[in-house]
Scaffold this motif. Sequence first.
Motif, PDB file in Angstrom:
ATOM      1  N   ASP A 122     -44.310  22.557   8.906  1.00  0.00           N
ATOM      2  CA  ASP A 122     -45.541  23.309   9.162  1.00  0.00           C
ATOM      3  C   ASP A 122     -46.734  22.721   8.427  1.00  0.00           C
ATOM      4  OD1 ASP A 122     -44.089  25.074  10.755  1.00  0.00           O
ATOM      5  OD2 ASP A 122     -43.613  26.375   9.069  1.00  0.00           O
ATOM      6  N   PHE A 123     -46.874  21.398   8.506  1.00  0.00           N
ATOM      7  CA  PHE A 123     -47.949  20.736   7.768  1.00  0.00           C
ATOM      8  C   PHE A 123     -49.255  20.704   8.544  1.00  0.00           C
ATOM      9  CE2 PHE A 123     -50.348  16.817   6.946  1.00  0.00           C
ATOM     10  CZ  PHE A 123     -50.687  17.022   5.613  1.00  0.00           C
ATOM     11  N   GLU A 124     -49.175  20.354   9.828  1.00  0.00           N
ATOM     12  CA  GLU A 124     -50.385  19.984  10.558  1.00  0.00           C
ATOM     13  C   GLU A 124     -50.949  21.169  11.344  1.00  0.00           C
ATOM     14  OE1 GLU A 124     -47.262  19.597  13.692  1.00  0.00           O
ATOM     15  OE2 GLU A 124     -47.417  19.538  11.521  1.00  0.00           O
ATOM     16  N   GLY A 125     -52.235  21.046  11.679  1.00  0.00           N
ATOM     17  CA  GLY A 125     -52.897  22.058  12.499  1.00  0.00           C
ATOM     18  C   GLY A 125     -53.386  23.271  11.732  1.00  0.00           C
ATOM     19  N   LEU A 126     -53.330  23.211  10.403  1.00  0.00           N
ATOM     20  CA  LEU A 126     -53.774  24.324   9.575  1.00  0.00           C
ATOM     21  C   LEU A 126     -55.145  24.023   8.968  1.00  0.00           C
ATOM     22  CD1 LEU A 126     -50.383  24.987   7.732  1.00  0.00           C
ATOM     23  CD2 LEU A 126     -51.275  26.153   9.773  1.00  0.00           C
ATOM     24  N   SER A 127     -55.779  25.048   8.429  1.00  0.00           N
ATOM     25  CA  SER A 127     -57.096  24.853   7.816  1.00  0.00           C
ATOM     26  C   SER A 127     -57.213  25.705   6.556  1.00  0.00           C
ATOM     27  CB  SER A 127     -58.211  25.225   8.805  1.00  0.00           C
ATOM     28  OG  SER A 127     -58.096  26.594   9.201  1.00  0.00           O
ATOM     29  N   GLY A 128     -58.271  25.449   5.810  1.00  0.00           N
ATOM     30  CA  GLY A 128     -58.568  26.258   4.634  1.00  0.00           C
ATOM     31  C   GLY A 128     -57.489  26.205   3.573  1.00  0.00           C
ATOM     32  N   THR A 129     -57.208  27.364   2.971  1.00  0.00           N
ATOM     33  CA  THR A 129     -56.240  27.414   1.872  1.00  0.00           C
ATOM     34  C   THR A 129     -54.828  27.082   2.336  1.00  0.00           C
ATOM     35  OG1 THR A 129     -56.018  29.814   2.221  1.00  0.00           O
ATOM     36  CG2 THR A 129     -57.576  29.080   0.537  1.00  0.00           C
ATOM     37  N   GLU A 161     -54.585  23.324   2.306  1.00  0.00           N
ATOM     38  CA  GLU A 161     -54.552  22.820   0.930  1.00  0.00           C
ATOM     39  C   GLU A 161     -53.197  23.097   0.282  1.00  0.00           C
ATOM     40  OE1 GLU A 161     -56.829  20.923  -0.463  1.00  0.00           O
ATOM     41  OE2 GLU A 161     -57.911  21.034   1.447  1.00  0.00           O
ATOM     42  N   TYR A 162     -52.634  24.257   0.555  1.00  0.00           N
ATOM     43  CA  TYR A 162     -51.308  24.579   0.026  1.00  0.00           C
ATOM     44  C   TYR A 162     -50.259  23.605   0.545  1.00  0.00           C
ATOM     45  CZ  TYR A 162     -46.766  26.913  -0.058  1.00  0.00           C
ATOM     46  OH  TYR A 162     -45.432  27.187  -0.212  1.00  0.00           O
ATOM     47  N   LYS A 163     -50.251  23.371   1.860  1.00  0.00           N
ATOM     48  CA  LYS A 163     -49.264  22.470   2.453  1.00  0.00           C
ATOM     49  C   LYS A 163     -49.479  21.032   1.979  1.00  0.00           C
ATOM     50  CE  LYS A 163     -46.448  24.926   4.909  1.00  0.00           C
ATOM     51  NZ  LYS A 163     -44.979  24.877   4.692  1.00  0.00           N
TER      52      LYS A 163
END
Length: 295
Positions: A68-75, A78-80
């Motif tokens: 679940d690394f890609e396609g995320l934003s914001g915190t 940064e967490y991943k």
Amino acid sequence: MNLSNFGMDSITLAGPLESKLSASKSAGFTQIMLWAKDLAGHPGGLNEAVRLVKASGIRVTGIQVMRDFEGLSGTLHEYKLDIAKNLLQMCKAVGAPLLMVCSSTSAHAVNDRPLIAAQLAKLATLAIPLDVKIGYEALSWGRHINQYLQSWEVVELADHSNLGVVIDSFHMLANQADLDGLVDIPSDKIAMVQLSDYMWRDIRSAEERLETARHLRVFPGEGAHSQELSDLLRRLDRGGYRGDYSFEVFNDDYLQLSPEIVARRAHRAAKWVTDQVLRRSLQVLQPTADHPTMA
């Protein structure tokens, strides 16, 4: 291709890290794909786990798995990213040249191909100083990337020398993937090939797909898709792939057996691939006037 191209995956073997390493080596394997939890969860700590791996003499082909690394934003991103940096340090410590990243299943991930490509390229850049490559794999139940050609499209878009695709036979079989697309992937952009099969022809639901993937895979030569696996492997070989193959076989039955027994089954699977699947047929001589066929 020869037997030295094949390796165990630690997820397939029962017992502690020491037993997994010993069983793999005793069966004739010279390499192993390690899961990060095998190292992080070692009773003696990470440093002792690293020492055991290096003392075994077995080459580590990679570390699994960044989820679940890609396609995320914001915190969330940064967490991943912070988790990924820690996994990269683990790769460096144990001498693993590859960090596996599987396509996101997160409901928070967006279907933004340029963003996904940029984030994978960012991770690939961070991995360069550690001599680690990033391999991106399409899970067949991935939220937005669930086909091997989709993972290749993202890797191609990222256009990063330290990023490649991971070809996984289970996910391709489960999706009934069209293998013709393999010709579009340069062999030097394939970071790893993971092999497994399963025991029935069709997967009828999402629940069955997950159950099969996580508990009921078998080695090549043991399942119901030997013909498709043969085709896949021949295409990879003809396309010039000369890298590593890992037996990623999640199987609850195997976890009830000694790791030595399971490793020997895996070694038989490697022989099945090399002796049966990739054997080159001798060219048949055509009859001529000077050399007619015998009646």
